[in-house]
Design an enzyme around this catalytic site. Structure first.
Site, PDB file in Angstrom:
ATOM      1  CG  ASP A 163      -2.231   0.741   0.981  1.00  0.00           C
ATOM      2  OD1 ASP A 163      -2.188   1.867   0.458  1.00  0.00           O
ATOM      3  OD2 ASP A 163      -3.299   0.179   1.285  1.00  0.00           O
TER       4      ASP A 163
ATOM      5  CE1 TYR B 265     -14.316   1.596  -8.129  1.00  0.00           C
ATOM      6  CE2 TYR B 265     -16.625   1.018  -8.445  1.00  0.00           C
ATOM      7  CZ  TYR B 265     -15.418   0.808  -7.806  1.00  0.00           C
ATOM      8  OH  TYR B 265     -15.307  -0.173  -6.867  1.00  0.00           O
TER       9      TYR B 265
END
Lengths: 253, 257
Positions: free
Chosen positions: A35, A154
């Protein structure tokens, strides 16, 4: 269920990636969680325990992927890749720039593509001429099948990832390897990502999306984590190219 | 941390548990802790399923069932309520198969398969939903459909039509079950070619048939009954609590579209 397996989970510092990391570790896997969010990674580490290793990783950067694979394949094979990292830019089309659209595609589609390509090369190399075995899991979205006015960037980026899942499943099988590629399409689940798409506090939102969902509730992060554990494990050894809909019935009814 | 894949303390019905996929599901569910009511026509084969369950330390009962008889469904639920109490899980797996070109299929052939695969599944889901609603069980129901319920399979008109009906039946039952308090989940399982008696009885047990079973799917391996049992376990358990109405495909990538 996953004893002795090694997994890479991207976006492990929050939301679904955090839950997936914790569950895979609970089922016995060693997890390399990646991450850009280092505070979140520390939280995941605290929840997942000793079997979790955190790495800084921006999925749009090739050199970051190299570092992740360097660590994951240092001591032999890595069995599982969960392409979970993603962004939800809910800007509507009049206000969305081409740059913004590209950013969604870079994180949600091109990152997983680059990572999966390099992962497959590494898995094959590590197999040393024997049939390679691995399970790749792409986290897509209910937005692959259902649309909503705010899914301009998206939706297409996730739909393309869903289609990439199928294309890779077919291609991998035909190479004589045993590399399975499946996806999970989550419906609405409360995570930092879904909370972040709207400045209105969660409790004050109208939650009208729930009216579209037969089970009339949001999903839990663990619902996705359990599906990921199932797809990662030998229990799903005859499954490839499938997308598990974890959406309370939204996409099928 | 708890294991949501366990079926400890659950009661599960599996129809067609006298062979193949149904037997494997019954045995796996028992192994994972469920008390299993295994049904089928053949008493000897039913006894073998219960024997396998018990020899692995599990608990199971056999109930001889004609799934096409509504009266028999009522008797089965009376048996369940007397014997075990509340049903948590049901797998409507029993079904039949034949292969014939459309032009050689009589309406009698077609109706026979429809009666076994569709009418019987309708009755099974109807009785299960009514029971779970009455008992207020957060149940999970599965129906055994097929990849042939989603895409065409040569010379299998009646089978494909019947399995498409079963896939759709599950979706609408899921919609109805979602309104219950607590909700009942319903999913179909859509297997590709799984190496069982259903295949070998119809096509024979030759290397050519096995090659067909393997080559047509992306993984180029043979699907086994345990693969379907594992999918059923996932759908039966709390691990799939937010999954309903799905057509859960387990086909080695044969039907990737």
């Amino acid at each position: 269920m996953l004893e002795g397996k090694k997994a890479i989970v991207t976006g492990a510092g929050s939301g679904l990636g955090q839950s997936i990391s914790v569950r895979l570790a609970a089922y016995g896997a060693t997890v390399i969680g990646t991450d850009v969010n280092e505070d979140g990674q520390a939280e995941t580490k605290a929840l997942a325990g000793g079997a979790f290793e955190a790495l800084h990783h921006d999925v749009t950067k090739t050199q970051d992927w190299d570092a992740v694979f360097g660590a994951a394949f240092q001591e032999g094979i890595c069995d599982i890749l969960v392409n979970n990292a993603g962004i939800a830019d809910m800007t509507t089309i009049p206000d969305m720039s081409l740059e913004q659209f590209r950013k969604s595609c870079a994180v949600n589609l091109l990152g997983p593509f680059a990572g999966t390509k390099a992962f497959i090369e590494r898995v094959r190399a590590a197999a040393g001429g024997q049939p390679a075995q691995a399970s790749i899991i792409n986290i897509t979205s209910v937005a692959v099948k259902k649309t909503f006015p705010i899914y301009t960037a998206y939706g297409p980026s996730k739909a393309a990832l869903g289609n990439l899942t199928k294309a890779l499943a077919v291609e991998m099988g035909r190479k004589g390897d045993f590399i399975r590629v499946n996806a999970i399409a989550p419906g609405p689940i409360r995570t930092p990502m879904t909370e972040g798409v709207d400045p209105t506090p969660w409790e004050e939102r109208d939650h009208r999306m729930l009216q579209l969902i037969p089970l009339k509730r949001y999903g839990e992060k663990n619902d996705i984590a359990e599906a990921a554990a199932f797809l990662a494990s030998e229990r799903s050894k005859f499954m490839t190219g499938y997308t598990v809909p974890v959406d309370g019935g939204w996409s099928d009814i | 941390m708890s294991n949501p894949m366990t079926l400890e303390g659950r009661i599960a019905l599996v129809t067609g548990a006298t062979s193949g996929i149904g037997r494997e599901i019954a045995c796996l569910f028992a192994e994972e802790g469920a008390v299993v009511i295994a049904t089928g026509r053949n008493e000897d084969e039913g006894a073998k399923t219960v024997e396998r369950i018990e020899s692995a330390g599990g608990k199971g009962f056999f109930f001889q069932q004609d799934i096409t008889s509504e009266e028999n469904w009522a008797e089965l639920f009376a048996f369940i309520e007397n014997k075990t109490g509340v049903l948590d899980i049901a797998v409507h797996n029993a079904g039949a198969f034949f292969s014939k070109p459309l032009t050689e299929t009589s309406v009698e052939d077609f109706n026979w398969l429809w009666k076994v695969n569709v009418d019987a599944t309708f009755l099974g889901v109807k009785y299960t939903l009514a029971h779970m609603k009455k008992m207020k069980t957060a149940g999970s129901i599965m129906v055994m459909s097929s990849l042939a319920g989603l895409i065409g399979l040569d010379d299998c008109t009646a089978y494909c039509a019947s399995k498409a009906a079963v896939t759709q039946l599950a979706k609408v039952a899921a919609s109805e079950g979602a309104t219950y308090d607590p909700p009942v989940r319903v999913n179909s399982i859509n297997p590709g070619v799984i190496w069982t008696e259903m295949i070998t009885k119809e096509y024979g047990d030759s290397p050519e048939v096995k090659a067909f079973a393997m080559d047509g799917n992306a993984l180029q391996t043979v699907g086994e009954a345990i693969d379907i049992a594992n999918a059923a376990l996932f759908l039966a358990s709390e691990a799939s609590g937010y999954i309903t109405g799905s057509a859960f495909v387990v086909d080695g990538g044969r039907g990737v579209d």
